[in-house]
Enzyme design. Structure first.
Site, PDB file in Angstrom:
ATOM      1  N   TYR A 159       0.790  -1.230   0.000  1.00  0.00           N
ATOM      2  CA  TYR A 159       0.000   0.000   0.000  1.00  0.00           C
ATOM      3  C   TYR A 159       0.824   1.283   0.000  1.00  0.00           C
ATOM      4  O   TYR A 159       0.274   2.371   0.051  1.00  0.00           O
ATOM      5  CB  TYR A 159      -0.943   0.005   1.214  1.00  0.00           C
ATOM      6  CG  TYR A 159      -2.194  -0.810   0.982  1.00  0.00           C
ATOM      7  CD1 TYR A 159      -2.137  -2.194   0.860  1.00  0.00           C
ATOM      8  CD2 TYR A 159      -3.432  -0.199   0.863  1.00  0.00           C
ATOM      9  CE1 TYR A 159      -3.280  -2.946   0.639  1.00  0.00           C
ATOM     10  CE2 TYR A 159      -4.590  -0.944   0.644  1.00  0.00           C
ATOM     11  CZ  TYR A 159      -4.501  -2.310   0.535  1.00  0.00           C
ATOM     12  OH  TYR A 159      -5.636  -3.050   0.306  1.00  0.00           O
ATOM     13  N   LYS A 210       3.468 -15.259   1.922  1.00  0.00           N
ATOM     14  CA  LYS A 210       3.769 -16.025   0.714  1.00  0.00           C
ATOM     15  C   LYS A 210       5.290 -16.104   0.622  1.00  0.00           C
ATOM     16  O   LYS A 210       5.900 -15.735  -0.383  1.00  0.00           O
ATOM     17  CB  LYS A 210       3.118 -15.298  -0.491  1.00  0.00           C
ATOM     18  CG  LYS A 210       3.024 -16.109  -1.742  1.00  0.00           C
ATOM     19  CD  LYS A 210       2.041 -17.248  -1.712  1.00  0.00           C
ATOM     20  CE  LYS A 210       2.165 -18.027  -3.015  1.00  0.00           C
ATOM     21  NZ  LYS A 210       1.532 -19.346  -2.985  1.00  0.00           N
ATOM     22  N   ASP A 243      -2.477 -18.722   0.409  1.00  0.00           N
ATOM     23  CA  ASP A 243      -3.421 -19.493  -0.422  1.00  0.00           C
ATOM     24  C   ASP A 243      -4.006 -20.653   0.378  1.00  0.00           C
ATOM     25  O   ASP A 243      -5.207 -20.913   0.344  1.00  0.00           O
ATOM     26  CB  ASP A 243      -2.772 -19.948  -1.745  1.00  0.00           C
ATOM     27  CG  ASP A 243      -1.378 -20.548  -1.582  1.00  0.00           C
ATOM     28  OD1 ASP A 243      -0.829 -20.514  -0.457  1.00  0.00           O
ATOM     29  OD2 ASP A 243      -0.832 -21.045  -2.581  1.00  0.00           O
ATOM     30  N   ASP A 267      -6.381  -7.332   3.645  1.00  0.00           N
ATOM     31  CA  ASP A 267      -7.528  -6.755   2.942  1.00  0.00           C
ATOM     32  C   ASP A 267      -8.362  -7.866   2.310  1.00  0.00           C
ATOM     33  O   ASP A 267      -9.584  -7.926   2.475  1.00  0.00           O
ATOM     34  CB  ASP A 267      -7.025  -5.784   1.866  1.00  0.00           C
ATOM     35  CG  ASP A 267      -8.154  -5.186   1.060  1.00  0.00           C
ATOM     36  OD1 ASP A 267      -9.156  -4.781   1.678  1.00  0.00           O
ATOM     37  OD2 ASP A 267      -8.047  -5.138  -0.179  1.00  0.00           O
ATOM     38  N   ASP A 271     -12.361  -9.642   3.539  1.00  0.00           N
ATOM     39  CA  ASP A 271     -13.607  -9.742   2.762  1.00  0.00           C
ATOM     40  C   ASP A 271     -14.090 -11.196   2.786  1.00  0.00           C
ATOM     41  O   ASP A 271     -15.286 -11.465   2.905  1.00  0.00           O
ATOM     42  CB  ASP A 271     -13.414  -9.274   1.311  1.00  0.00           C
ATOM     43  CG  ASP A 271     -13.812  -7.797   1.114  1.00  0.00           C
ATOM     44  OD1 ASP A 271     -13.664  -7.014   2.072  1.00  0.00           O
ATOM     45  OD2 ASP A 271     -14.279  -7.440   0.012  1.00  0.00           O
TER      46      ASP A 271
HETATM   47  C1  IPM Z   1     -10.606  -1.684   3.016  1.00  0.00           C
HETATM   48  C2  IPM Z   1     -10.642  -1.115   1.613  1.00  0.00           C
HETATM   49  C3  IPM Z   1      -9.465  -0.182   1.362  1.00  0.00           C
HETATM   50  C4  IPM Z   1      -8.202  -1.013   1.478  1.00  0.00           C
HETATM   51  C5  IPM Z   1      -9.489   0.569   0.034  1.00  0.00           C
HETATM   52  C6  IPM Z   1     -10.759   1.332  -0.174  1.00  0.00           C
HETATM   53  C7  IPM Z   1      -8.315   1.494  -0.098  1.00  0.00           C
HETATM   54  O1  IPM Z   1     -10.715  -2.137   0.687  1.00  0.00           O
HETATM   55  O2  IPM Z   1     -10.575  -0.904   3.988  1.00  0.00           O
HETATM   56  O3  IPM Z   1     -10.656  -2.906   3.184  1.00  0.00           O
HETATM   57  O4  IPM Z   1      -7.767  -1.630   0.500  1.00  0.00           O
HETATM   58  O5  IPM Z   1      -7.633  -1.031   2.573  1.00  0.00           O
HETATM   59 MN    MN Z   2     -11.068  -4.098   1.580  1.00  0.00          MN
END
Ligand code: IPM
Ligand code: MN
Ligand code: NAD
Length: 378
Positions: A159, A210, A243, A267, A271
């Site tokens: 990042y 990784k 993975d 990140d 999700d």
């Molecule tokens: C998160 C989001 C952010 C990230 C984006 C919007 C920059 O996906 O907070 O999970 O990648 O950290």
């Molecule tokens: Mn995210």
């Protein structure tokens, strides 16, 4: 199956930070873009209800920084904002950022990543927790199987925006995008994960990288993890390539308590984690640096297609507000807010993503009202 044991209160989830001593506790509220605005309005209702019920010293101050503001004024974050947040505020609360009119996310880079990086909020704490069996997407699994926390490194990795293009736009284009991993940065997030695991009764810690391919940066993670793990002999530690971890999280989520990983993998995994707990509509996140102004936000983005339609689930934002209350030293209020969210889920008072029929503001009202009217114990 009902509600799981809470990890707030005496075993405060977030007691990485001593109760913030500043009075009043000023909170900068940044609704941001899209559904960020819709869900922040509901989180604010919950915070005001908590303020009233427990007489909390909270002062909420809304800030306009957003895609609209940037397009109107050319300003992302005003000069001096980071210093102001650092010195004059206890917390920052963010809804979400992202707008199709700004495809390079220029404003979000300055605001969202700017706050994470410049306040040095190196811990992105993302709990993955199920409030009702009905939300579990995995066959044969339930709420008791999914209760873990991801410690995502939040200030470096992929990042950092280090890189560039050569021969841009030509068939010979070269694009370089570097990952940065520092010994200090890697060590402090790994230590934060172990400290948390230790404080919560020696939870298991798994590090994901990784390092079989990323022989420099991720090898640093591997070496650092092994060194820190030795200092916590009571804690069961393990390592998985990311993975393999992605697969195991779906196959056997019950095998995990604490996961520590780099910025990008964190990140992605969170999700996946959100899907395990019922969706992005309930996944919350805390961006922390112990002892400093911290930032709280839902894991989800601005979901433009639902913006302003009373469709978005406000629970992720409300649970982020609960994490914030806990971090500010208001464990009882945090605990009760989380319990009320669970009650709403268990009684089916939810938005469509969780199978209900309620609107964003109805869910927010329900939660704020329940918070204001404590259940009578007979
Ligand atoms: C998160 C989001 C952010 C990230 C984006 C919007 C920059 O996906 O907070 O999970 O990648 O950290
Ligand atoms: Mn995210
Ligand atoms: P998103 O999280 O905004 O939405 C993905 C999908 O998840 C939505 O279409 C919706 O179906 C569901 N969803 C998300 N939040 C929900 C909620 N509260 N209630 C009900 N359903 C919900 O991710 P995306 O579509 O990939 O990104 C949209 C924009 O948001 C992009 O600009 C992206 O960069 C940005 N983004 C911002 C953040 C942040 O501010 N922290 C996080 C992720 C994405």
């Amino acid at each position: 199956m009902g509600f799981q044991t809470l990890t707030y209160g005496e075993n405060s989830t977030l007691n990485t930070t001593p109760p913030n001593e500043r009075r009043p506790q000023r909170i900068a509220v940044l609704p941001g873009d899209g559904i960020g605005r819709d869900v922040t309005a509901e989180a604010v209702k919950a915070l005001l209800a908590a303020k009233e019920r427990w007489s909390l010293p909270l002062e909420l101050i809304e800030k306009p920084w957003s895609a609209d503001h940037y397009l109107e004024t050319g300003e992302t974050l005003p000069e001096g904002t980071i210093e102001e947040l650092r010195d004059d505020y206890s917390s920052v609360f963010i809804g979400a950022y992202g707008d199709p009119r700004i495809p390079d996310m220029r404003h979000a880079a300055d605001i969202l990543l700017g706050i994470r990086f410049k306040l040095d909020l190196f811990i992105n704490f993302r709990p993955i927790k199920i409030y009702d069996d009905s939300l579990c997407p995995l066959k044969g699994k339930g709420a008791q199987d999914i209760d873990l926390a991801v410690f995502r490194e939040n200030t470096e990795g992929a990042y950092v925006g280090v890189g560039g293009n050569f021969k841009f736009g030509t068939p010979d284009e070269v694009a370089v995008q570097e990952e940065i991993h520092t010994r200090k940065g890697v060590e402090r997030i790994i230590r934060a994960a172990f400290d948390y695991a230790f404080r919560h009764g020696n939870l298991r810690v798994c590090m994901a990288d990784k390092s079989n391919v990323m022989r420099y940066g991720h090898d640093l993670w591997m070496r650092c993890f092994e060194e820190v793990a030795v200092e916590y002999p009571e804690i069961e530690s393990s390592h998985l390539f990311v993975d393999a971890l992605a697969m195991q999280l779906v196959r056997k989520p019950e095998n995990f308590d604490v996961i520590v990983t780099n910025n990008m993998f964190g990140d992605i995994l969170t999700d996946l984690g959100a899907a395990l707990q019922g969706g992005l509509g309930i996944a919350a996140s805390a961006n922390l640096h112990p002892g400093r102004t911290s930032m709280f936000e839902p894991v989800h983005g601005s979901a433009p297609k639902y913006a302003g339609k009373d469709r978005a689930n406000p629970m992720a934002a409300i649970l982020a507000a609960s994490l914030m209350l806990d971090n500010l030293g208001h464990a009882e209020a945090a605990n009760e807010l989380e319990r009320v969210v669970a009650e709403a889920i268990q009684s089916g008072f939810t938005t469509r993503d969780l199978g209900g029929e309620r609107g964003t503001s109805e869910v927010g009202d329900f939660i704020a009202e329940k918070l204001l009217t404590p259940a009578v114990v007979t």
